[in-house]
Scaffold this active site. Structure first.
Site, mmCIF file in Angstrom:
data_model
loop_
_atom_site.group_PDB
_atom_site.id
_atom_site.type_symbol
_atom_site.label_atom_id
_atom_site.label_comp_id
_atom_site.label_asym_id
_atom_site.label_seq_id
_atom_site.Cartn_x
_atom_site.Cartn_y
_atom_site.Cartn_z
ATOM 1 N N LYS A 1 92.758 5.839 67.116
ATOM 2 C CA LYS A 1 92.366 7.221 67.388
ATOM 3 C C LYS A 1 93.524 8.199 67.172
ATOM 4 C CE LYS A 1 91.087 7.401 71.555
ATOM 5 N NZ LYS A 1 92.172 8.080 72.248
ATOM 6 N N ARG B 1 94.405 -1.205 80.396
ATOM 7 C CA ARG B 1 93.983 0.031 79.733
ATOM 8 C C ARG B 1 92.581 -0.102 79.148
ATOM 9 N NH1 ARG B 1 97.481 1.572 75.416
ATOM 10 N NH2 ARG B 1 96.876 3.711 75.742
ATOM 11 N N ARG C 1 101.117 -4.043 68.943
ATOM 12 C CA ARG C 1 101.892 -2.816 69.078
ATOM 13 C C ARG C 1 102.996 -3.030 70.118
ATOM 14 N NH1 ARG C 1 98.134 2.325 69.753
ATOM 15 N NH2 ARG C 1 98.328 2.080 71.976
ATOM 16 N N ARG D 1 106.751 2.122 73.912
ATOM 17 C CA ARG D 1 105.922 2.698 74.957
ATOM 18 C C ARG D 1 105.854 1.750 76.128
ATOM 19 N NH1 ARG D 1 100.537 5.396 72.590
ATOM 20 N NH2 ARG D 1 99.864 4.715 74.645
ATOM 21 N N ARG E 1 88.692 12.112 79.051
ATOM 22 C CA ARG E 1 88.753 10.666 79.234
ATOM 23 C C ARG E 1 87.887 10.196 80.385
ATOM 24 N NH1 ARG E 1 93.684 9.233 76.765
ATOM 25 N NH2 ARG E 1 94.211 7.021 76.798
HETATM 26 P P1 ADP Z 1 96.048 5.794 73.565
HETATM 27 O O1 ADP Z 1 96.971 4.713 73.157
HETATM 28 O O2 ADP Z 1 94.753 5.260 74.065
HETATM 29 O O3 ADP Z 1 95.853 6.818 72.496
HETATM 30 P P2 ADP Z 1 97.190 7.951 75.103
HETATM 31 O O4 ADP Z 1 98.461 8.174 74.409
HETATM 32 O O5 ADP Z 1 96.047 8.883 74.818
HETATM 33 O O6 ADP Z 1 96.715 6.467 74.849
HETATM 34 O O7 ADP Z 1 97.414 8.012 76.688
HETATM 35 C C1 ADP Z 1 98.423 7.267 77.333
HETATM 36 C C2 ADP Z 1 98.257 7.369 78.856
HETATM 37 O O8 ADP Z 1 98.306 8.750 79.271
HETATM 38 C C3 ADP Z 1 96.932 6.866 79.418
HETATM 39 O O9 ADP Z 1 96.918 5.480 79.606
HETATM 40 C C4 ADP Z 1 96.830 7.646 80.745
HETATM 41 O O10 ADP Z 1 97.640 7.081 81.745
HETATM 42 C C5 ADP Z 1 97.425 8.989 80.389
HETATM 43 N N1 ADP Z 1 96.394 9.960 79.949
HETATM 44 C C6 ADP Z 1 96.272 10.509 78.706
HETATM 45 N N2 ADP Z 1 95.234 11.339 78.646
HETATM 46 C C7 ADP Z 1 94.651 11.319 79.870
HETATM 47 C C8 ADP Z 1 93.513 11.947 80.440
HETATM 48 N N3 ADP Z 1 92.737 12.775 79.715
HETATM 49 N N4 ADP Z 1 93.219 11.694 81.737
HETATM 50 C C9 ADP Z 1 93.975 10.872 82.468
HETATM 51 N N5 ADP Z 1 95.053 10.232 82.001
HETATM 52 C C10 ADP Z 1 95.390 10.436 80.711
#
Ligand code: ADP
Length: 195
Positions: free
Chosen positions: A17, A149, A131, A138, A92
């Protein structure tokens, strides 16, 4: 008249994504808003907000709806978002989706597309674990946290797709294939759909 591209990207962690959202935002000329990126940047600073979100990010859980809605509202109010955006990682939860709805209708705006990037679950776990193994740097990329997750995704985020499906069309895009292949399919399905 065609309205600006205001796109929500949905899909589980590991679906690609983030990668696809960045490419899409460049192709469409609108900003890419990643709440994950905003939170990671914040957690690297020693601000009170950073200190609060750091352990939550590391655990694989979500930060609270109230907090993220506040962070998101501040970002979306900025000038560069007035002509559209690609949202990656927000909403989310269904509560966040409802908050986004209210915010947009207050501004007399609406989403142009909701996209779901689909990838089989077996592939997802493998991708996020890889990853982690290759050291993305990360804190949320090791195996146990990857599983957490995904669990959080199925519990809290997957219902967001249902929420949007009840309101209208969700564009489904298969996330298997090369980055370029997926991007071309994604772009074609967005540009080909009326707004
Ligand atoms: P991904 O690898 O799924 O793209 P993200 O980078 O979007 O992950 O998000 C990393 C972390 O940031 C999530 O696991 C969560 O802890 C937090 N986070 C991001 N966006 C949100 C949201 N809209 N609501 C709550 N927590 C969020």
């Amino acid at each position: 008249m065609a309205q600006p591209y205001r796109i929500v990207m949905l899909g589980p962690p590991g679906a690609g994504k983030g990668t696809q959202s960045v490419l899409l935002s460049k192709r469409l000329g609108v900003p890419h808003i990643s709440t994950g990126e905003i939170l990671r940047a914040e957690s690297e600073k020693s601000t009170p907000l950073g200190a609060r979100v750091k352990p939550i990010l590391a655990s694989g859980d979500l930060v609270s709806d109230d907090l993220i809605i506040e962070v998101f509202e501040a970002r979306i109010a900025q000038d560069d978002c007035q002509g559209g955006f690609v949202l990656d990682g927000f909403p989310r939860t269904v509560a966040q989706a409802k908050a986004l709805d209210e915010l947009l209708s207050k501004l007399n705006k609406r989403l142009s597309h909701v996209v779901e990037l689909k990838v089989p679950e077996s592939v997802l776990l493998e991708r996020i674990q890889r990853r982690g193994a290759t050291g993305s740097g990360r804190s949320d990329d090791n195996a146990a946290i990857a599983a957490r997750r995904l669990q959080v995704y199925w519990e809290l985020t997957a219902p967001v797709t249902g929420f949007y499906r009840e309101k209208g069309t969700v564009v489904e895009v298969q996330g298997l294939g090369s980055v370029e292949e997926v991007q071309n399919t994604l772009l074609a399905s967005i540009v080909g759909q009326s707004r």
